[in-house]
Design an enzyme around this catalytic site. Structure first.
Site, PDB file in Angstrom:
ATOM      1  CG  HIS A 104      -0.291  -0.154   2.522  1.00 38.01           C
ATOM      2  ND1 HIS A 104       0.096  -1.385   2.991  1.00 38.01           N
ATOM      3  CD2 HIS A 104       0.053   0.737   3.480  1.00 38.01           C
ATOM      4  CE1 HIS A 104       0.652  -1.257   4.181  1.00 38.01           C
ATOM      5  NE2 HIS A 104       0.656   0.037   4.503  1.00 38.01           N
ATOM      6  CG  HIS A 106       1.186   5.377   3.866  1.00 38.85           C
ATOM      7  ND1 HIS A 106       0.380   5.372   4.985  1.00 38.85           N
ATOM      8  CD2 HIS A 106       1.858   4.194   3.898  1.00 38.85           C
ATOM      9  CE1 HIS A 106       0.567   4.239   5.668  1.00 38.85           C
ATOM     10  NE2 HIS A 106       1.463   3.509   5.024  1.00 38.85           N
TER      11      HIS A 106
END
Ligand code: DGP
Length: 145
Positions: A104, A106
């Site tokens: 992921h 950010h």
């Protein structure tokens, strides 16, 4: 399409719709949603739908989609929360601080005077490298491709 999934992964549960999230974008390859513990208003996570823990595990189609989405979303996030800038980054592997083992990115909005620090603050003690060591490292990296 068959994508890898992990029953114990919280982000896979979000992809499956079993855990709610504040979705800001989704398509066939990626999902983007607000971080539940935001470092700033608008802190957004961009994930591939497939369960790939780190960059080294993910296929190029997923990586491309994640980066395309981050590229499009980052200015939109900044505008939405009237941010002055943003930090965009990945914790890639447990030793880097990655807590959720599903790749992921950010997007963290930044504001003048917010007291935050640059990405350079995440490193450990900086090494003192001689020129030949830079060259050796650069060659090793190139050889690994
Ligand atoms: P990292 O340290 O890079 O693995 O960051 C994981 C981030 O995921 C952390 O900032 C908090 C966020 N997070 C963890 N669980 C959930 C969740 O269930 N929902 C949402 N929206 N974010 C989560």
């Amino acid at each position: 399409m068959n994508r890898p999934t992990d029953d114990d992964c919280i982000f896979c549960s979000i992809v499956a719709g079993d855990i709610p999230s504040h979705t800001v974008y989704e398509d066939d390859e990626v999902l983007a949603f607000l971080d539940v513990n935001p470092l700033a208003p608008g802190h957004t996570l961009v994930i591939p739908r497939g369960h790939y823990p780190t960059f080294g595990d993910a296929p190029n189609t997923s990586l491309s989609a994640v980066f395309d989405t981050i590229g499009a979303l980052t200015p939109a996030v900044e505008r939405a929360v009237a941010a002055d800038a943003s930090n965009v980054g990945f914790n890639n592997g447990p030793a880097s601080g990655q807590e959720v083992p599903h790749l992921h990115g950010h997007i963290i909005p930044r504001f003048e005077g917010d007291g935050g620090r640059p990405l350079h603050a995440v490193g450990g003690r900086p090494p003192d490298l001689a020129d030949d060591e830079f060259e050796e490292i650069a060659t090793s990296i190139a050889d690994e491709l």
